[in-house]
Enzyme design. Structure first.
Site, mmCIF file in Angstrom:
data_model
loop_
_atom_site.group_PDB
_atom_site.id
_atom_site.type_symbol
_atom_site.label_atom_id
_atom_site.label_comp_id
_atom_site.label_asym_id
_atom_site.label_seq_id
_atom_site.Cartn_x
_atom_site.Cartn_y
_atom_site.Cartn_z
ATOM 1 C CG ASN A 24 5.559 -5.652 0.494
ATOM 2 O OD1 ASN A 24 6.006 -6.789 0.494
ATOM 3 N ND2 ASN A 24 4.412 -5.350 -0.063
ATOM 4 C CD GLU A 55 0.263 -14.204 -3.497
ATOM 5 O OE1 GLU A 55 -0.616 -15.036 -3.261
ATOM 6 O OE2 GLU A 55 0.780 -13.501 -2.610
ATOM 7 C CB CYS A 72 1.435 -5.948 -4.174
ATOM 8 S SG CYS A 72 0.355 -6.971 -3.153
ATOM 9 C CD GLU A 113 0.331 -18.990 -3.113
ATOM 10 O OE1 GLU A 113 0.397 -19.258 -1.906
ATOM 11 O OE2 GLU A 113 1.329 -18.831 -3.843
HETATM 12 P P1 NAD Z 1 11.941 -8.353 -5.688
HETATM 13 O O1 NAD Z 1 11.367 -9.056 -6.864
HETATM 14 O O2 NAD Z 1 13.099 -7.449 -5.906
HETATM 15 O O3 NAD Z 1 12.443 -9.404 -4.598
HETATM 16 C C1 NAD Z 1 11.584 -10.336 -4.011
HETATM 17 C C2 NAD Z 1 12.386 -11.531 -3.522
HETATM 18 O O4 NAD Z 1 12.951 -12.198 -4.641
HETATM 19 C C3 NAD Z 1 13.564 -11.174 -2.613
HETATM 20 O O5 NAD Z 1 13.664 -12.161 -1.615
HETATM 21 C C4 NAD Z 1 14.740 -11.226 -3.561
HETATM 22 O O6 NAD Z 1 15.979 -11.491 -2.920
HETATM 23 C C5 NAD Z 1 14.350 -12.370 -4.473
HETATM 24 N N1 NAD Z 1 14.951 -12.360 -5.806
HETATM 25 C C6 NAD Z 1 15.275 -11.286 -6.569
HETATM 26 N N2 NAD Z 1 15.774 -11.700 -7.754
HETATM 27 C C7 NAD Z 1 15.766 -13.060 -7.735
HETATM 28 C C8 NAD Z 1 16.151 -14.073 -8.675
HETATM 29 N N3 NAD Z 1 16.655 -13.761 -9.868
HETATM 30 N N4 NAD Z 1 15.995 -15.364 -8.323
HETATM 31 C C9 NAD Z 1 15.478 -15.698 -7.122
HETATM 32 N N5 NAD Z 1 15.102 -14.787 -6.192
HETATM 33 C C10 NAD Z 1 15.231 -13.486 -6.505
HETATM 34 O O7 NAD Z 1 10.727 -7.611 -4.989
HETATM 35 P P2 NAD Z 1 10.771 -6.642 -3.723
HETATM 36 O O8 NAD Z 1 11.417 -5.365 -4.156
HETATM 37 O O9 NAD Z 1 11.319 -7.394 -2.569
HETATM 38 O O10 NAD Z 1 9.208 -6.396 -3.433
HETATM 39 C C11 NAD Z 1 8.457 -5.384 -4.026
HETATM 40 C C12 NAD Z 1 7.677 -5.913 -5.213
HETATM 41 O O11 NAD Z 1 6.903 -7.037 -4.804
HETATM 42 C C13 NAD Z 1 6.677 -4.934 -5.778
HETATM 43 O O12 NAD Z 1 6.690 -5.039 -7.180
HETATM 44 C C14 NAD Z 1 5.331 -5.420 -5.251
HETATM 45 O O13 NAD Z 1 4.215 -5.053 -6.008
HETATM 46 C C15 NAD Z 1 5.543 -6.891 -5.262
HETATM 47 N N6 NAD Z 1 4.633 -7.555 -4.324
HETATM 48 C C16 NAD Z 1 3.547 -8.235 -4.804
HETATM 49 C C17 NAD Z 1 2.646 -8.852 -3.928
HETATM 50 C C18 NAD Z 1 1.410 -9.588 -4.411
HETATM 51 O O14 NAD Z 1 0.772 -10.259 -3.583
HETATM 52 N N7 NAD Z 1 1.036 -9.504 -5.671
HETATM 53 C C19 NAD Z 1 2.867 -8.773 -2.567
HETATM 54 C C20 NAD Z 1 3.979 -8.058 -2.109
HETATM 55 C C21 NAD Z 1 4.867 -7.457 -2.997
HETATM 56 O O1 6OD Z 2 -3.058 -10.304 2.557
HETATM 57 C C1 6OD Z 2 -2.519 -11.154 1.842
HETATM 58 O O2 6OD Z 2 -2.767 -12.360 1.944
HETATM 59 C C2 6OD Z 2 -1.517 -10.751 0.827
HETATM 60 N N1 6OD Z 2 -1.006 -11.763 0.082
HETATM 61 C C3 6OD Z 2 -1.177 -9.461 0.691
HETATM 62 C C4 6OD Z 2 -0.248 -8.965 -0.255
HETATM 63 C C5 6OD Z 2 0.160 -7.700 -0.164
HETATM 64 C C6 6OD Z 2 1.116 -7.169 -1.078
HETATM 65 O O3 6OD Z 2 1.978 -6.378 -0.756
#
Ligand code: NAD
Ligand code: 6OD
Length: 489
Positions: A155, A254, A288, A467
């Protein structure tokens, strides 16, 4: 096959593999590049290159040496900002204005910020009493974890990858990093920057691929990976945690959110509407921290819904290079199917669709893109699945409340605990509510205002650890305590 190829970067060399997959531009649906998928053998080579780098000159660097390297990386990202912006826009479809104001400058800022922090954050020191009266000194030093696996989502590709890379390198680790399979472009450019910045071979290794059965799983299950930092879905986090348990590797997660905004009738109305429009629709709702649940005090509810709907209707989906475009596509056809399934579910669960709820009709290349309309629902019961499951699209549900206690209870009615925002003109109320909402990040009369020194992370399903600032330095270091018994003197 298209001309552009994204290769792995292992041990200081760009590595092609026999296995490629398509990188699709979500604003058009067209294939933009071919990506070389790393297998377990290449991941193993990357891990070994990381350990060799730690045993070599990188392992002997001082904090100041590494801070200087991080500053060079930041300067090179700035210098090549146009390339990074073009790559991020092609991979995500996000408007150029967003990539050039948020994603790419934050990529550089992450390196600069952690260069500054590693220069000033030392260890602890205590003068301790001893029974014989001579005393002792205790002090702590930081040592790297070793080779850290860095796994990032799609994202905010460069922003979130560098948010973890920068402190990992600042603390003297080597890394094996994997961007999302959906967004390999800026990570590959970053490998070129690392090379130019003089990062020694093996310190930064980049592998491309998917999660299960591919490069992601190979990183997480590798016995010589010494720590794992992951941003992505909560379910993926749980899978990785099970795998990281083998060898008792530390994790920093995260994860997802289902974030609430609480809008009180004493707020600055226009600022609250603007803020929540941004919080719900920025990056097409694919942050997120985005607000998917809006709770509004009853006296201003109707006016608020109408004003927010006006903001949603004013968003312009389309070509990310067009200066009029303010809304990008979703990341993929698969993700659009997921978001559209929630459009159907919301109707089944009894939502009124105030605006949106479908796919916009677009012309030209954008007709093939994965766009959906920004969407606002009202009328769902708090028990609806649409109020508990993360949609990760440009949607929000608006519900009225009467009292502060009720608002806090509604915000806390979630398995997630990432972020919340509170909109009020009362300082007392702001502090009271901030103390009661169970999240890791709480904004008052604003949203996603960042200071990179502050703790960042979520409670419950939203993650493990914090973090940011010294919290990052603590995760990416082993702290060693040294105790010296002082003599008679
Ligand atoms: P995802 O979990 O599908 O994938 C994230 C990464 O993990 C990708 O690089 C993927 O290839 C890898 N991955 C997937 N399964 C794996 C496994 N079994 N072992 C190792 N690696 C694996 O997430 P996404 O669809 O790429 O991102 C969207 C999600 O991320 C949403 O739920 C969003 O809320 C969350 N997100 C959270 C934060 C935060 O800071 N809390 C920030 C950004 C996104
Ligand atoms: O701004 C940041 O440092 C951060 N970790 C943002 C996360 C966004 C989630 O999609």
């Amino acid at each position: 096959m298209t001309a552009r190829q994204y290769r792995n970067y292992v041990g200081g060399r760009f590595v092609a593999t026999g296995n490629t997959f398509d990188d699709v531009n979500p604003a058009t649906g067209e294939v933009a590049a071919q990506v070389h998928e790393a297998d377990a053998a290449l991941v193993d080579e990357a891990v070994r290159a990381g350990h060799a780098a730690l045993a070599g000159e990188w392992g002997r660097t001082t904090a100041e040496d590494r801070a200087a390297v991080l500053d060079r990386i930041a300067a090179l990202i700035d210098l090549r900002a146009d390339d990074f912006i073009a790559a991020e826009v092609e991979d995500t479809g996000k408007p150029v204005a967003l990539a050039s104001s948020v994603d790419i400058p934050r990529g550089a800022a992450n390196f600069r910020a952690f260069a500054g922090m590693i220069r000033v954050h030392g260890g602890e020191m205590y003068e301790s009493a001893t029974a014989d009266g001579t005393g002792a000194l205790n002090y702590s030093i930081r040592r790297p974890l070793g080779v850290v696996g860095v796994i990032a989502p799609w994202n905010l590709p460069l922003l979130l990858l560098t948010w973890k890379l920068a402190p990992a390198l600042a603390c003297g680790n080597a890394v094996v990093a994997k961007p999302s399979e959906e967004t390999p472009a800026t990570a590959t450019l970053l490998a070129e920057v690392m090379d130019e910045a003089g990062v020694p071979a093996g310190v930064f290794n980049l592998v491309h691929g998917f999660g299960p059965g591919s490069a992601g799983e190979a990183i997480v299950t590798h016995p010589d990976i010494n720590g794992i930092t992951f941003t992505g879905e909560s379910r993926t986090g749980a899978t990785i945690m099970r795998q990281a348990a083998e060898g008792v590797r530390p994790v920093s997660f995260e994860l997802g959110g289902k974030n609430a905004a609480l809008v009180f009738d004493d707020c600055d109305f226009d600022k609250a509407v603007d803020g929540i429009a941004r919080a719900s629709f920025m990056n097409t709702g694919q942050v997120c921290l985005c607000t998917e649940r809006v709770y509004v005090q009853r006296g201003i509810f109707d006016r608020f819904v109408e004003a927010l709907a006006g903001k949603a209707r004013a968003l312009r989906p389309g070509d990310p290079h067009d200066a009029q475009t303010t809304l990008g596509p979703l990341i993929s056809a698969v993700h659009r199917r997921k978001v559209l399934s929630y459009f159907d579910l919301a109707r089944e669960e009894g939502a009124q669709v105030v605006t949106g709820g479908g796919v916009p009709e677009l012309e030209g290349a954008a007709a093939g893109g994965f766009f959906v309309e920004p969407t606002i629902w009202t009328g769902l019961p708090q028990s609806a699945r649409c109020l508990h499951e993360e949609v990760f699209g440009p949607i929000c549900h608006v519900m009225p409340f009467d009292t502060e206690d009720e608002a806090v209870a509604l915000a806390n009615d979630s398995a997630y605990g990432l972020a919340a925002s509170v909109w009020t003109g009362s300082l007392e109320r702001a502090h009271r509510v901030a103390g009661r909402v169970d999240v890791g990040l709480l904004w008052i009369n604003t949203w996603y205002l960042r200071d990179l020194r502050t703790p960042f992370g979520g409670t419950r399903l939203s993650g493990i650890g914090r973090e940011g600032g010294r919290h990052s330095l603590d995760f990416y270091s082993q702290t060693r305590n040294v105790c010296i018994k002082l003599g008679d003197g």
